[in-house]
Design an enzyme around this catalytic site. Structure first.
Site, PDB file in Angstrom:
ATOM      1  N   TYR A 191      14.982  30.083  10.082  1.00  0.00           N
ATOM      2  CA  TYR A 191      13.735  30.703  10.545  1.00  0.00           C
ATOM      3  C   TYR A 191      13.622  30.652  12.058  1.00  0.00           C
ATOM      4  CZ  TYR A 191      11.834  30.746   5.784  1.00  0.00           C
ATOM      5  OH  TYR A 191      11.606  30.986   4.462  1.00  0.00           O
TER       6      TYR A 191
ATOM      7  N   LYS B 263       0.849  -1.201   0.000  1.00  0.00           N
ATOM      8  CA  LYS B 263       0.000   0.000   0.000  1.00  0.00           C
ATOM      9  C   LYS B 263       0.880   1.244   0.000  1.00  0.00           C
ATOM     10  CE  LYS B 263      -0.301  -0.348   5.054  1.00  0.00           C
ATOM     11  NZ  LYS B 263      -1.150  -0.805   6.175  1.00  0.00           N
TER      12      LYS B 263
ATOM     13  N   MET C 212      11.396  24.596   3.918  1.00  0.00           N
ATOM     14  CA  MET C 212      10.647  23.832   2.914  1.00  0.00           C
ATOM     15  C   MET C 212      11.579  23.087   1.961  1.00  0.00           C
ATOM     16  SD  MET C 212       7.842  25.104   0.106  1.00  0.00           S
ATOM     17  CE  MET C 212       6.733  25.821   1.300  1.00  0.00           C
TER      18      MET C 212
HETATM   19  C1  LIG Z   1      -0.449  -1.847   6.870  1.00  0.00           C
HETATM   20  C2  LIG Z   1      -1.000  -3.150   7.208  1.00  0.00           C
HETATM   21  C3  LIG Z   1      -0.179  -4.294   7.259  1.00  0.00           C
HETATM   22  C4  LIG Z   1       1.327  -4.200   7.176  1.00  0.00           C
HETATM   23  O1  LIG Z   1       1.775  -3.697   8.401  1.00  0.00           O
HETATM   24  P1  LIG Z   1       3.336  -3.561   8.726  1.00  0.00           P
HETATM   25  O2  LIG Z   1       3.364  -3.166  10.146  1.00  0.00           O
HETATM   26  O3  LIG Z   1       3.842  -2.475   7.830  1.00  0.00           O
HETATM   27  O4  LIG Z   1       3.962  -4.856   8.442  1.00  0.00           O
HETATM   28  C5  LIG Z   1      -0.771  -5.529   7.432  1.00  0.00           C
HETATM   29  N1  LIG Z   1      -2.098  -5.644   7.601  1.00  0.00           N
HETATM   30  C6  LIG Z   1      -2.920  -4.573   7.617  1.00  0.00           C
HETATM   31  C7  LIG Z   1      -4.359  -4.762   7.822  1.00  0.00           C
HETATM   32  C8  LIG Z   1      -2.403  -3.287   7.440  1.00  0.00           C
HETATM   33  O5  LIG Z   1      -3.206  -2.234   7.482  1.00  0.00           O
END
Ligand SMILES: *Cc1c(COP(=O)(O)O)cnc(C)c1O
Length: 409
Positions: free
Chosen positions: A298, A81, A346
Site C-alpha cells: 500500500y 493484568k 492488515m
Molecule cells: C502494571 C503495573 C505493575 C507492573 O508493572 P511492570 O512495569 O509491568 O512490572 C505494577 N504495579 C502497578 C500499579 C501497575 O499498574
C-alpha cells in the site's frame, strides 16, 4: 502535610496473613496443590493458522525466581493484568504459583473474576483499579482484594466488611507522584478512621520513572511513600514494579510487583538478565521474484533497488503486529535477516528474501518474527513503542503453544 510522623513498625507479611487466616482467602494453607488449568484455549488450529505463538512457561518461572532472589527478603508477587500481558493468564498463573508466587495483581475486577479459579485460596488476588458499586459482594465472595485508590473506594470496601461482619483485607494505594491512582496525602487523615473495620494488608504506591535509574523522581517518591506510611497503621509496603526491583533494596519494601520482567521485557537500558518468553513464527503465503524498480504494498512506500525475491507472510496489524513497524526491522529464516518491505497490511507483511539461496524459502515455510534473533524489545523499538505494547497487542488469530519446560531460545 506530614507534621507528626509516627514510627512505623510494619508487621511482617506472614503476621498479617496469620491474622487474616480465618477471615479471607489470605493466610489459608500456602501449601495447597497447584490447580490444573483447563486445557488452554490455543487459538486457531495449528495447521490452519497464519502464525504460531510459543509461550515458554519455564522461562516465566525462571524470571520469577530471578526477580524474587533480587528482591529477597521482600516477597515477590506477579502482575497478570491484561491476560498476563497477552500471554494467557489461565496458563501463566498456575506456572507462577508453581514457582512460588502467592500474590497476583490484575487491573479490573472482571479480570480477577476470570482467573480466581486458577488462583488457589492461599494466594492473594488483588484488583488494582479497586471496587465500584456492585462489585463488593463479588470481591468478598471470591476472596478478591480490591486496592482502595480513593476515600470513596475505601468507604465502599469498609461498608462491605461491616455487612459481612468480618475484617476484610485492604490495600491502600497512595499517589506519591504520578497523578494517576491513589490517595492524595490530604486524604490520608480520613483513611485512618475509614480503615477501622478492615485489616490493612498492604500500603501501595507506584513509581513513574523507575526505568530511568538516576531519575530524581525515584527517590522523591520513596520519601513521600515513607512519609505517608508513617501516618497510617503499620502495614507491609509495596512500591516496586519490574524496573523498581532493579533500583535496589531501598525500593523493595515488603513486596515487589513485577509484570513485564516476568515476561522477558528489559527493565531498563542495561543488559537484560531475563529470559525471553515469547516466540512468534509466521507462515510464508507466497514467494515471488520481481525486477528492480518494483513498488511494494500500500502506498508504494518501498521500491526494489535490484531484482528481488519477496516472501509474503500471514501476519499483519490485525494480529497486533503494529503498522508503525512498516519498512523497519526484519523476520529471520535460519541466520538470514529478511527485511520488512513497505507497509504492514492488515493480514500480511512483505519481506525481502533476496539474501537467501535459491529455493531456500517456499510457501508454508515458517519465519521467525519474534524470537532469539529479534526479541520483543527490538520489535517494539522498530515500531516506535515499548515491549509492553507488543505483548499486550499479540493477536487472537495465532495458534498458541505453551512450553512447560525447556527454552525457546
Ligand atoms: C502494571 C503495573 C505493575 C507492573 O508493572 P511492570 O512495569 O509491568 O512490572 C505494577 N504495579 C502497578 C500499579 C501497575 O499498574
Amino acid at each position: 502535610m506530614f507534621t507528626r510522623p509516627v514510627r512505623c513498625q510494619p508487621a511482617s507479611v506472614h503476621e498479617i496473613f496469620a491474622e487474616l487466616a480465618r477471615t479471607h482467602r489470605l493466610g489459608v494453607d500456602m501449601n495447597v496443590a497447584v490447580p490444573r488449568p483447563a486445557p488452554p484455549r490455543t487459538g486457531a488450529d495449528e495447521r490452519a493458522a497464519g502464525a504460531l505463538l510459543t509461550v515458554d512457561l519455564a522461562a516465566i518461572a525462571f524470571n520469577y525466581r530471578l526477580l524474587r532472589s533480587m528482591a529477597a527478603p521482600a516477597a515477590c508477587g506477579a502482575v497478570v493484568k491484561a491476560d498476563a500481558y497477552g500471554l494467557g493468564a489461565a496458563m501463566v498463573v498456575p506456572a507462577l504459583f508453581g514457582a512460588g508466587c502467592r500474590h497476583f495483581f490484575v487491573a479490573h475486577l472482571d479480570e480477577a473474576l476470570a482467573i480466581h479459579r486458577v488462583v488457589p485460596r492461599g494466594a492473594g488476588l488483588y484488583v488494582m483499579h479497586g471496587v465500584f458499586d456492585g462489585g463488593e459482594a463479588d470481591c468478598a465472595a471470591h476472596g478478591i482484594v480490591p486496592v482502595s485508590n480513593s476515600p470513596a473506594q475505601l468507604q465502599r470496601w469498609a461498608a462491605q466488611a461491616r455487612r459481612s461482619g468480618r475484617r476484610l483485607p485492604a490495600v491502600l494505594q497512595i499517589d506519591t507522584g504520578m497523578a494517576r491512582f491513589g490517595f492524595a496525602p490530604a486524604d490520608l487523615v480520613r483513611a485512618r478512621d475509614q480503615l477501622e473495620p478492615l485489616a490493612l494488608t498492604f500500603i501501595m504506591s507506584h513509581l513513574a520513572c523507575a526505568d530511568t535509574p538516576d531519575h530524581p523522581a525515584n527517590i522523591a517518591q520513596r520519601i513521600r511513600f515513607d512519609a505517608a506510611r508513617a501516618h497510617l497503621p503499620p502495614a507491609p509496603g509495596t512500591l516496586a514494579a519490574s524496573s523498581g526491583i532493579f533500583l535496589g533494596a531501598d525500593f523493595h519494601y515488603d513486596l515487589v510487583r513485577p509484570g513485564a520482567a516476568l515476561y522477558g521485557i528489559a527493565p531498563n537500558g542495561l543488559p537484560n538478565p531475563l529470559r525471553p518468553v515469547v516466540r512468534l513464527d509466521a507462515k510464508v503465503v507466497q514467494v515471488r521474484h520481481v525486477p528492480a524498480g518494483t513498488p511494494i504494498g500500500y502506498g508504494h512506500t518501498a521500491v526494489t533497488a535490484a531484482p528481488a525475491r519477496l516472501a509474503t507472510i500471514a501476519v499483519g496489524y490485525a494480529d497486533g503486529y503494529l503498522r508503525s513497524g512498516s519498512n523497519h526491522g526484519a523476520a529471520w529464516l535460519g541466520e538470514t535477516a529478511l527485511p520488512v518491505m513497505g507497509r504492514i497490511s492488515m493480514d500480511s507483511i512483505v519481506l525481502d528474501a533476496s539474501d537467501l539461496p535459491q529455493g531456500a524459502v517456499e510457501e508454508a515455510d515458517m519465519v521467525e518474527l519474534i524470537g532469539p534473533h529479534r526479541g520483543v524489545d527490538a520489535v517494539a523499538a522498530d515500531a516506535g513503542t515499548i515491549g509492553y505494547e507488543v505483548l499486550t497487542s499479540l493477536g487472537r488469530r495465532y495458534h498458541r503453544r505453551y512450553l512447560e519446560a525447556g527454552t525457546i531460545a
